[in-house]
Design an enzyme around this catalytic site. Structure first.
Site, PDB file in Angstrom:
ATOM      1  N   TYR A 135       0.853  -1.184   0.000  1.00  0.00           N
ATOM      2  CA  TYR A 135       0.000   0.000   0.000  1.00  0.00           C
ATOM      3  C   TYR A 135       0.888   1.232   0.000  1.00  0.00           C
ATOM      4  O   TYR A 135       1.860   1.303   0.766  1.00  0.00           O
ATOM      5  CB  TYR A 135      -0.889  -0.005   1.253  1.00  0.00           C
ATOM      6  CG  TYR A 135      -1.759   1.231   1.433  1.00  0.00           C
ATOM      7  CD1 TYR A 135      -1.499   2.153   2.457  1.00  0.00           C
ATOM      8  CD2 TYR A 135      -2.824   1.489   0.590  1.00  0.00           C
ATOM      9  CE1 TYR A 135      -2.294   3.282   2.628  1.00  0.00           C
ATOM     10  CE2 TYR A 135      -3.634   2.613   0.763  1.00  0.00           C
ATOM     11  CZ  TYR A 135      -3.351   3.504   1.779  1.00  0.00           C
ATOM     12  OH  TYR A 135      -4.136   4.632   1.951  1.00  0.00           O
ATOM     13  N   ASP A 166       9.383   2.682  -0.952  1.00  0.00           N
ATOM     14  CA  ASP A 166       8.396   3.388  -0.136  1.00  0.00           C
ATOM     15  C   ASP A 166       8.710   3.073   1.329  1.00  0.00           C
ATOM     16  O   ASP A 166       8.309   2.028   1.848  1.00  0.00           O
ATOM     17  CB  ASP A 166       6.980   2.940  -0.507  1.00  0.00           C
ATOM     18  CG  ASP A 166       5.950   3.641   0.361  1.00  0.00           C
ATOM     19  OD1 ASP A 166       4.743   3.456   0.120  1.00  0.00           O
ATOM     20  OD2 ASP A 166       6.349   4.373   1.290  1.00  0.00           O
ATOM     21  N   LYS A 190       5.237   9.410   8.339  1.00  0.00           N
ATOM     22  CA  LYS A 190       5.122   8.874   9.704  1.00  0.00           C
ATOM     23  C   LYS A 190       6.217   9.381  10.656  1.00  0.00           C
ATOM     24  O   LYS A 190       6.177  10.539  11.089  1.00  0.00           O
ATOM     25  CB  LYS A 190       5.057   7.341   9.655  1.00  0.00           C
ATOM     26  CG  LYS A 190       3.812   6.837   8.889  1.00  0.00           C
ATOM     27  CD  LYS A 190       3.748   5.347   8.807  1.00  0.00           C
ATOM     28  CE  LYS A 190       2.688   4.870   7.848  1.00  0.00           C
ATOM     29  NZ  LYS A 190       1.323   4.900   8.399  1.00  0.00           N
TER      30      LYS A 190
HETATM   31  P1  KE4 Z   1      -0.454   8.520   4.488  1.00  0.00           P
HETATM   32  O1  KE4 Z   1      -1.008   9.244   3.288  1.00  0.00           O
HETATM   33  O2  KE4 Z   1      -1.525   7.709   5.218  1.00  0.00           O
HETATM   34  O3  KE4 Z   1       0.347   9.448   5.429  1.00  0.00           O
HETATM   35  O4  KE4 Z   1       0.648   7.479   3.993  1.00  0.00           O
HETATM   36  C1  KE4 Z   1       0.273   6.540   3.016  1.00  0.00           C
HETATM   37  C2  KE4 Z   1       1.218   5.356   3.090  1.00  0.00           C
HETATM   38  C3  KE4 Z   1       2.230   5.245   2.155  1.00  0.00           C
HETATM   39  N1  KE4 Z   1       3.102   4.206   2.179  1.00  0.00           N
HETATM   40  C4  KE4 Z   1       3.012   3.249   3.134  1.00  0.00           C
HETATM   41  C5  KE4 Z   1       3.998   2.123   3.130  1.00  0.00           C
HETATM   42  C6  KE4 Z   1       2.004   3.314   4.128  1.00  0.00           C
HETATM   43  O5  KE4 Z   1       1.925   2.345   5.075  1.00  0.00           O
HETATM   44  C7  KE4 Z   1       1.092   4.389   4.116  1.00  0.00           C
HETATM   45  C8  KE4 Z   1      -0.027   4.511   5.140  1.00  0.00           C
HETATM   46  N2  KE4 Z   1      -0.131   3.455   6.096  1.00  0.00           N
HETATM   47  C9  KE4 Z   1      -1.428   3.254   6.689  1.00  0.00           C
HETATM   48  C10 KE4 Z   1      -1.326   2.076   7.655  1.00  0.00           C
HETATM   49  N3  KE4 Z   1      -1.195   0.848   7.005  1.00  0.00           N
HETATM   50  C11 KE4 Z   1      -1.937   4.480   7.379  1.00  0.00           C
HETATM   51  C12 KE4 Z   1      -3.107   4.257   8.289  1.00  0.00           C
HETATM   52  C13 KE4 Z   1      -4.374   4.744   7.686  1.00  0.00           C
HETATM   53  O6  KE4 Z   1      -4.583   4.564   6.459  1.00  0.00           O
HETATM   54  O7  KE4 Z   1      -5.192   5.305   8.466  1.00  0.00           O
END
Ligand code: KE4
Length: 431
Positions: A144, A239, A267
């Site tokens: 993801y 990523d 993060k």
């Molecule tokens: P954000 O747009 O949520 O800050 O980041 C997206 C993203 C990009 N790349 C990786 C590897 C990620 O894990 C994420 C976001 N992770 C999720 C948890 N699996 C965020 C939690 C959520 O969607 O509320």
């Protein structure tokens, strides 16, 4: 544990916010029950609206590596706020955080800040396309990268040629440029390059997959991606939104010794405030506006409060033994859980890299999305709630990763192992 106040707040939120949440996973739909509304966090603990205390292994999905309300982070943000919250003009803090990123992340020579991981990966994709002049991108099933259209695509019927949208609202045109390979399967990547000669701009991968549960790369997988992308003139994008500053000081690329062309971050880099970033070789990054033709922008990019939280957090990680401590804590929790699960003869796969860990309820190895999907998600949901009732907050979904912070001590980890022991007893009693 009482959840009356959380229930009230959930009903109130659902009247004005779709599903009552601002990010779907928070709604507990994967595990059922009422999502807990959090009132505050402190160190390794969060407290819900009913005053219940939990040892927190979500850590805001990774950012809170120093624990909740760390005094250094609080002081830095308070000082920054006293000078104003946003200017829409460059500030010294942006240069300072960028210098820390360049110092700590081996492959990054230039870095651009944005406000989320999604913005970082979306921008990195555009930059890779602009730099190579190619349209197609390769991602992996189960990885993801945020919710930009190009990533909400799964392997289409013509998997080797077209993707199909994973969500309404993603056009066939967009999906058509996203190709999907299988994690830990270099042959699936080779086949995509063979079928799309000189049309693939980049391969984007989570070096440690954290969004199908935690699935680490098998020996040679990342090195193979590095060789294949170099051979075919495509960029390799790591990523590291989850693994950046978490898997090691320099992220998974430092720990695995594989340097990508571009890295996306999020993060931890914001220490709990909204920061994303993408960076890499100068010759690529210099294609970005205002230097080059690839456009990318953001009103709150480099926000002074977020920069202050990020600088304070990275300073806590840069010097001293943070990663040795996180490794020791992770190993202790893994050992304890393995012991408890084997004493209860519960079939599970326990994956860990440093302070990231995950338990799959399956007796078979997990190496990609297909094998991860064999996990018993109903059993995970029961385990999640049994632990929640015992004051331990895991990720409310099997296909996520748990995180340990520097605020966790041996006491919290041992209490978690005891809670898992008690939870498995209770679950056995039900069957
Ligand atoms: P954000 O747009 O949520 O800050 O980041 C997206 C993203 C990009 N790349 C990786 C590897 C990620 O894990 C994420 C976001 N992770 C999720 C948890 N699996 C965020 C939690 C959520 O969607 O509320």
């Amino acid at each position: 544990m009482k959840a009356d106040r959380s229930s009230e707040l959930f009903e109130r939120s659902k009247r004005v916010i779709p599903g009552g949440v601002n990010s779907p996973v928070r709604a507990f739909r994967a595990v059922g029950g009422t999502p807990r509304f959090v009132a505050r966090g402190e160190g390794a603990f969060i407290y819900d609206a009913d005053g219940n205390r939990y040892v927190d292994y979500v850590c805001s999905w990774g950012p809170l590596i120093a624990g909740h309300a760390h005094p250094d982070v609080r002081r830095a943000v308070e000082l920054a706020l006293a000078r104003g919250s946003s200017f829409g003009a460059p500030t010294a803090a942006e240069a300072e955080l960028a210098e820390l990123v360049v110092e700590m992340v081996p492959s990054v020579e230039l870095v651009r800040f944005v406000s989320s991981g999604t913005e970082a990966t979306m921008s990195a994709l555009r930059l890779a396309r602009g730099f190579t002049g190619r349209d197609k991108v390769v991602k992996f099933s189960g990885c993801y990268h945020g919710h930009a259209d190009a990533f909400l695509v799964s392997a289409g019927s013509g998997a080797l040629t077209f993707g199909t949208p994973d969500s309404p609202g993603v056009t066939a045109g967009t999906a058509g440029d996203t190709l999907t390979a299988n994690y830990n399967d270099l042959e699936s990547v080779r086949a995509l390059f063979a079928r799309n000669p000189e049309r693939i701009a980049c391969v984007i991968v989570e070096p440690y997959a954290g969004n199908m549960g935690l699935v680490p790369p098998e020996a040679g997988f990342l090195q193979g991606l590095r060789a294949l992308t170099r051979e075919h003139g495509a960029l390799l994008i790591f990523d590291e939104v989850i693994t950046g500053f978490r898997a090691a000081r320099g992220g998974a690329q430092e720990r695995e010794g594989v340097l990508p062309d571009l890295t996306t971050l999020g993060k931890v880099i914001g220490g709990g405030l909204p920061v994303g970033a993408f960076g890499g070789r100068a010759e690529i990054m210099e294609h970005l506006s205002p230097l080059g033709p690839v456009y990318q922008a953001g009103t709150l990019s480099g926000n002074p409060l977020a920069m202050a939280a990020g600088i304070a957090t990275l300073r806590l990680l840069r010097d001293g033994g943070a990663y040795a401590r996180l490794e020791a804590l992770g190993a202790r929790l893994e050992r304890g859980l393995r012991d408890v699960f084997s004493r209860h003869a519960v079939a599970a796969q326990h994956h860990r890299r440093g302070s990231m860990l995950c338990t799959f309820f399956t007796d078979r190895p997990v190496r990609d999305l297909e094998s991860a999907k064999r996990s018993d998600t109903a059993r995970y949901a029961a385990y999640f709630h049994a632990l929640l009732e015992r004051g331990v907050w895991l990720a409310p979904a099997q296909f996520e990763t748990a995180f340990i912070s520097l605020a966790h001590t041996e006491a919290e980890l041992d209490a978690t192992v005891a809670a898992a022991d008690d939870a498995l007893c209770a679950l056995e009693a039900r069957t």
